[in-house]
Design an enzyme around this catalytic site. Structure first.
Site, PDB file in Angstrom:
ATOM      1  N   PRO A 174       0.828  -1.205   0.000  1.00 46.67           N
ATOM      2  CA  PRO A 174       0.000   0.000   0.000  1.00 46.67           C
ATOM      3  C   PRO A 174       0.868   1.262   0.000  1.00 46.67           C
ATOM      4  O   PRO A 174       1.995   1.238   0.492  1.00 46.67           O
ATOM      5  CB  PRO A 174      -0.799  -0.104   1.307  1.00 46.67           C
ATOM      6  CG  PRO A 174      -0.387  -1.347   1.990  1.00 46.67           C
ATOM      7  CD  PRO A 174       0.759  -1.953   1.269  1.00 46.67           C
ATOM      8  N   LEU A 216       6.332   2.770   4.867  1.00 46.25           N
ATOM      9  CA  LEU A 216       6.562   1.383   4.426  1.00 46.25           C
ATOM     10  C   LEU A 216       7.608   1.290   3.326  1.00 46.25           C
ATOM     11  O   LEU A 216       7.769   0.230   2.718  1.00 46.25           O
ATOM     12  CB  LEU A 216       5.266   0.772   3.889  1.00 46.25           C
ATOM     13  CG  LEU A 216       4.148   0.530   4.878  1.00 46.25           C
ATOM     14  CD1 LEU A 216       3.008  -0.224   4.208  1.00 46.25           C
ATOM     15  CD2 LEU A 216       4.672  -0.285   6.047  1.00 46.25           C
ATOM     16  N   ASP A 222      16.217   2.490   2.859  1.00 46.22           N
ATOM     17  CA  ASP A 222      14.953   2.059   2.231  1.00 46.22           C
ATOM     18  C   ASP A 222      15.209   1.412   0.872  1.00 46.22           C
ATOM     19  O   ASP A 222      14.675   0.338   0.569  1.00 46.22           O
ATOM     20  CB  ASP A 222      14.000   3.252   2.049  1.00 46.22           C
ATOM     21  CG  ASP A 222      13.395   3.725   3.357  1.00 46.22           C
ATOM     22  OD1 ASP A 222      13.885   3.309   4.418  1.00 46.22           O
ATOM     23  OD2 ASP A 222      12.444   4.522   3.310  1.00 46.22           O
TER      24      ASP A 222
HETATM   25  C1  MEV Z   1      12.584   6.530   6.165  1.00 48.04           C
HETATM   26  O1  MEV Z   1      11.997   5.263   5.914  1.00 48.04           O
HETATM   27  C2  MEV Z   1      13.824   6.377   6.978  1.00 48.04           C
HETATM   28  C3  MEV Z   1      14.537   7.675   7.314  1.00 48.04           C
HETATM   29  O2  MEV Z   1      15.574   7.320   8.225  1.00 48.04           O
HETATM   30  C4  MEV Z   1      15.108   8.347   6.100  1.00 48.04           C
HETATM   31  C5  MEV Z   1      16.294   7.610   5.515  1.00 48.04           C
HETATM   32  O3  MEV Z   1      16.953   6.847   6.225  1.00 48.04           O
HETATM   33  O4  MEV Z   1      16.598   7.850   4.349  1.00 48.04           O
HETATM   34  C6  MEV Z   1      13.619   8.656   8.022  1.00 48.04           C
END
Ligand code: MEV
Length: 314
Positions: free
Chosen positions: A93, A98, A144
């Site tokens: 989603p 996520l 990510d």
């Molecule tokens: C986002 O899912 C994770 C953060 O730490 C940003 C990143 O690491 O690029 C907020």
């Protein structure tokens, strides 16, 4: 027409801190963003059919277009001359937190590479998706896109100098049930990341010890996962949530869901991803507990994803 996919993810330890070189732990989840790319039409057109993408796509449309231009540039394709029809789907989603943006960037990068006859390694796809992530997160850590590209349960540390990031697979005894609760608030990761950087810079007396705590937590979290001590993993996740509150990335809806999950018996619960809305996660290591916590969150009017961390084939 060519297709590509990228995994969604849940961060168990270290979001935000990872941007500044602290290690983090992330698990891919069994949901993907899928892209279909055709070289046709005029300019770049994007059709986003992902669940929850209506609001998400509205908010993120400009960032999405910039990310695709970045993907093309990284592949040495001129975005101004290209004709591309991009269709996005899959069962991940479009909730904030996520890794939906990174998963879609990996999916699109793979599909574009296929459509242009480029045979790119996962390593190269990951680098390209990192460039794309800059459109969504400003100065991303890379955690990510790494989870979206490789899948699995990963230890990640951004290299703050020149050179590759540290990416190591973590093995656990068996996959573990978690839930992911969605506040329904679309968050702007770029603003959240920039906010932490500004506050860290202006208040090192407060922030330096918090960053040291986050680093210790990541190491303890890895040990607890490898020893399959889920009570300890949960306790450490709770502690991680406290640090995220301290650096100003939780919000009342996230705290509400975290507290509800704890009250229902989850082993630990925290914000996952950029915060400021988006999602929380709770460790619920049996199907029964997973259902109990998920149901309580659904009864309170929020959407829930039931999934697992540490699945080998993901
Ligand atoms: C986002 O899912 C994770 C953060 O730490 C940003 C990143 O690491 O690029 C907020």
């Amino acid at each position: 027409m060519r297709r590509g996919s990228g995994f969604g993810k849940v961060i168990l330890f270290g979001e935000h801190f990872v941007v500044h070189g602290v290690p983090g732990i992330v698990s891919a989840i069994d949901s993907t963003a899928d892209a279909e790319v055709r070289r046709t039409g005029k300019g770049i057109t994007i059709k986003d059919r992902r669940k929850g993408a209506k609001c998400y796509a509205e908010e993120k449309k400009l960032q999405q277009l910039e990310s695709i231009e970045r993907i093309l540039e990284a592949m040495e394709i001129d975005p101004k001359t290209v004709s591309l029809n991009i269709s996005l789907g899959g069962n991940l989603p479009g909730f904030s937190g996520l890794g939906a943006s990174a998963a879609s960037s990996v999916a699109i990068a793979r599909a574009i590479a296929g459509e242009f006859g480029k045979d790119l390694s996962d390593e190269r796809i990951n680098e390209i998706a990192y460039e794309a992530e800059k459109a969504y997160a400003g100065t991303p850590s890379g955690i990510d896109n790494t989870a979206a590209t490789y899948g699995g349960l990963l230890w990640f540390r951004k290299n703050m100098e020149e050179g590759p990031n540290t990416i190591e697979r973590i093995s656990i005894r068996r996959p573990v049930e978690i839930i992911i609760g969605n506040t329904g608030i679309v968050a702007n990761t770029k603003e959240m990341v920039a906010g932490v950087a500004t506050r860290k810079k202006s208040n090192p007396r407060k922030y330096d010890p918090l960053f040291k705590n986050a680093e210790d937590l990541a190491f303890s979290g890895r040990k607890a996962l490898e020893e399959f001590d889920m009570m300890q993993v949960g306790t450490l996740m709770n502690e991680n949530h406290r640090l995220l509150q301290e650096i100003g990335v939780s919000c009342k809806e996230l705290d509400f869901l975290v507290n509800l999950a704890r009250k229902e018996g989850s082993f630990g619960a925290k914000v996952t991803g950029g915060g400021g809305g988006g999602c929380m996660t709770a460790l619920t290591p049996t199907k029964k507990l997973q259902d109990k916590v998920a149901k309580a969150i659904e009864d309170a009017g929020f959407e829930v994803l039931r999934t697992k961390i540490g699945v080998e084939k993901i």
